[in-house]
Scaffold this motif. Structure first.
Motif, PDB file in Angstrom:
ATOM      1  N   UNK A 188      21.675  37.815  21.173  1.00  8.23           N
ATOM      2  CA  UNK A 188      23.043  37.937  20.397  1.00  8.23           C
ATOM      3  C   UNK A 188      24.243  38.331  21.478  1.00  8.23           C
ATOM      4  N   UNK A 189      25.297  37.640  21.293  1.00 10.97           N
ATOM      5  CA  UNK A 189      26.515  38.023  22.360  1.00 10.97           C
ATOM      6  C   UNK A 189      27.820  38.208  21.343  1.00 10.97           C
ATOM      7  N   UNK A 190      28.724  39.075  21.789  1.00 11.38           N
ATOM      8  CA  UNK A 190      29.857  39.078  21.424  1.00 11.38           C
ATOM      9  C   UNK A 190      30.908  38.989  22.678  1.00 11.38           C
ATOM     10  N   UNK A 191      32.225  38.648  22.169  1.00  9.44           N
ATOM     11  CA  UNK A 191      33.302  38.550  22.976  1.00  9.44           C
ATOM     12  C   UNK A 191      33.539  40.169  23.849  1.00  9.44           C
ATOM     13  N   UNK A 192      33.719  40.160  25.146  1.00  6.33           N
ATOM     14  CA  UNK A 192      33.816  41.453  25.942  1.00  6.33           C
ATOM     15  C   UNK A 192      34.921  42.267  25.195  1.00  6.33           C
ATOM     16  N   UNK A 193      36.032  41.608  25.125  1.00  2.31           N
ATOM     17  CA  UNK A 193      37.375  42.382  24.459  1.00  2.31           C
ATOM     18  C   UNK A 193      37.107  43.132  23.286  1.00  2.31           C
ATOM     19  N   UNK A 194      36.147  42.609  22.339  1.00  2.00           N
ATOM     20  CA  UNK A 194      35.933  43.330  21.273  1.00  2.00           C
ATOM     21  C   UNK A 194      34.987  44.282  21.517  1.00  2.00           C
ATOM     22  N   UNK A 195      34.096  44.072  22.276  1.00  2.00           N
ATOM     23  CA  UNK A 195      32.909  45.082  22.584  1.00  2.00           C
ATOM     24  C   UNK A 195      33.645  46.251  23.096  1.00  2.00           C
ATOM     25  N   UNK A 196      34.487  45.949  24.191  1.00  2.00           N
ATOM     26  CA  UNK A 196      35.156  47.212  24.669  1.00  2.00           C
ATOM     27  C   UNK A 196      35.965  47.949  23.945  1.00  2.00           C
ATOM     28  N   UNK A 197      36.885  47.342  22.981  1.00  2.00           N
ATOM     29  CA  UNK A 197      37.735  47.844  22.377  1.00  2.00           C
ATOM     30  C   UNK A 197      37.255  48.810  21.289  1.00  2.00           C
ATOM     31  N   UNK A 198      36.007  48.328  20.462  1.00  2.00           N
ATOM     32  CA  UNK A 198      35.251  49.009  19.411  1.00  2.00           C
ATOM     33  C   UNK A 198      33.987  49.407  20.001  1.00  2.00           C
ATOM     34  N   UNK A 199      33.620  49.591  21.228  1.00  2.00           N
ATOM     35  CA  UNK A 199      32.471  50.075  21.758  1.00  2.00           C
ATOM     36  C   UNK A 199      31.335  49.869  21.003  1.00  2.00           C
ATOM     37  N   UNK A 200      31.091  48.260  20.989  1.00  2.00           N
ATOM     38  CA  UNK A 200      30.100  47.763  20.263  1.00  2.00           C
ATOM     39  C   UNK A 200      29.051  47.474  21.378  1.00  2.00           C
ATOM     40  N   UNK A 201      27.811  47.661  21.139  1.00  2.00           N
ATOM     41  CA  UNK A 201      26.606  47.327  22.006  1.00  2.00           C
ATOM     42  C   UNK A 201      25.323  47.015  21.612  1.00  2.00           C
ATOM     43  N   UNK A 202      25.297  47.260  20.154  1.00  2.00           N
ATOM     44  CA  UNK A 202      24.205  47.159  19.550  1.00  2.00           C
ATOM     45  C   UNK A 202      24.520  46.374  18.126  1.00  2.00           C
ATOM     46  N   UNK A 203      23.439  45.350  17.776  1.00  2.00           N
ATOM     47  CA  UNK A 203      23.771  44.689  16.509  1.00  2.00           C
ATOM     48  C   UNK A 203      23.885  45.438  15.316  1.00  2.00           C
ATOM     49  N   UNK A 204      23.131  46.559  15.264  1.00  2.00           N
ATOM     50  CA  UNK A 204      22.920  47.491  14.322  1.00  2.00           C
ATOM     51  C   UNK A 204      24.383  47.926  13.846  1.00  2.00           C
ATOM     52  N   UNK A 205      24.988  48.141  14.751  1.00  2.00           N
ATOM     53  CA  UNK A 205      26.568  48.817  14.552  1.00  2.00           C
ATOM     54  C   UNK A 205      27.331  47.870  13.460  1.00  2.00           C
ATOM     55  N   UNK A 206      26.983  46.648  13.247  1.00  2.00           N
ATOM     56  CA  UNK A 206      27.699  45.817  12.199  1.00  2.00           C
ATOM     57  C   UNK A 206      27.338  46.377  10.831  1.00  2.00           C
ATOM     58  N   UNK A 207      26.386  47.015  10.325  1.00  2.00           N
ATOM     59  CA  UNK A 207      26.321  47.757   9.305  1.00  2.00           C
ATOM     60  C   UNK A 207      27.589  48.287   8.788  1.00  2.00           C
TER      61      UNK A 207
END
Length: 331
Positions: free
Chosen positions: A118-137
């Motif tokens: 799984x991948x997400x755009x880096x801009x969103x990952x950096x802004x919201x500190x998302x690194x693990x898919x479980x954070x999308x709970x």
């Protein structure tokens, strides 16, 4: 002075005049029926092997495009000769269900270290500190990737019937994402094209992909997008106990796969030259990524792909000639 062997003279003549010894080539009078998946991006891998088979004298019928499960069934039954895009361990259940090693010939590794996840755009990952898919709970984080307005994250997923689709469904449940994430399934090429359009519009994207595939050349991991880890291994069916964690401790949810050339075992036993070719052929994953990117940029016709095969052989002539020489020596 040492006298050249007959085989050495034959090999030299083959490379300088392919038709001179056509009558004695191992494939003379034998027809090969290749099959591949319906993914256009897997055509190059098959076309390269078809070209080598033709040089060995085989008559190669047009490649038939079918779903993976149909390809395994056809090769096992002898209705098809081989497929060059067998993904293992992901498709191990299909391989085993059609007879496994008792039915198929599989020697050597065609393409190594095919990653997926799984991948997400880096801009969103950096802004919201998302690194693990479980954070999308978290519904607020999931909503960032909502493309259809239902409040849930839209994950660009797999074609119906592909093993990766069932893995994704299993992981959505295992990681507690059923209320916040939806896997969008359909024609993968169309789904990922929509994802790319969304990315270019500056919107967050969440998608599954693999390598080799053109997406990782268009959206470069580490620069444009980032891989997401998973909290623990979770796989369906016979893969339930599979540990997908890497040696460095990170877990991206999917085992690293290799791609193999799988042939009908009885046919391979009668055709040692082709069997040897299948065993020794190796194609760098980066070369497939680059060829797939050229297809994505518009060079996707049958003539284009044959030209890509020409170019690869020219750039790797010694390697390719080595495949042919080893195959001829096996007859």
């Amino acid at each position: 002075m040492q006298t050249p062997t007959l085989r050495a003279l034959t090999l030299a003549a083959l490379f300088t005049s392919p038709t001179l010894f056509a009558a004695s080539l191992p494939g003379t009078g034998i027809t090969v029926h290749p099959v591949q998946s319906t993914l256009p991006e897997e055509t190059f891998q098959t076309a390269l092997i078809n070209r080598a088979l033709k040089q060995l004298g085989y008559d190669v019928a047009p490649t038939e495009e079918v779903e993976y499960n149909v390809a395994y069934t056809a090769v096992a039954a002898g209705d098809a000769t081989y497929m060059a895009v067998s993904w293992l361990p992901m498709q191990q259940n299909m391989y085993d269900a059609r007879g496994g090693d008792a039915t198929f010939y599989r020697q050597g590794t065609y393409i190594s270290n095919a990653a997926q996840g799984y991948l997400i755009d880096k801009k969103t990952a950096d802004k919201y500190h998302i690194s693990d898919i479980s954070q999308l709970k978290d519904p607020q984080l999931a909503k960032l990737f909502d493309a259809d307005g239902d409040g849930k994250a839209d994950l660009a997923g797999c074609n119906p019937g592909w093993v990766c689709g069932s893995v994704i469904d299993t992981q959505i449940k295992a990681y507690g994402l059923s209320n916040t994430v939806t896997q969008n399934q359909g024609n993968y090429s169309a789904i990922i094209a929509d994802t790319l359009t969304r990315y270019k519009a500056g919107k967050p994207v969440l998608y599954y992909t693999w390598a080799p595939y053109w997406v990782s050349d268009e959206l470069k991991p580490g620069t444009d997008v980032v891989w997401l880890t998973v909290p623990h291994s979770a796989n369906p069916g016979q893969f339930k106990e599979q540990n997908t964690a890497l040696a460095n401790g990170k877990n991206y949810g999917f085992a690293v796969n290799n791609e193999y050339i799988v042939a009908n075992k009885a046919w391979a036993a009668k055709n040692p030259a082709a069997a040897k070719l299948f065993a020794v052929a190796k194609l760098p994953l980066a070369d497939v990524n680059a060829q797939n990117q050229r297809m994505h940029q518009g060079e996707s016709s049958a003539a284009d792909i044959q030209r890509h095969v020409d170019g690869w052989i020219h750039a790797h002539q010694a390697t390719y000639d080595g495949w042919i020489a080893q195959a001829l020596a096996a007859q």
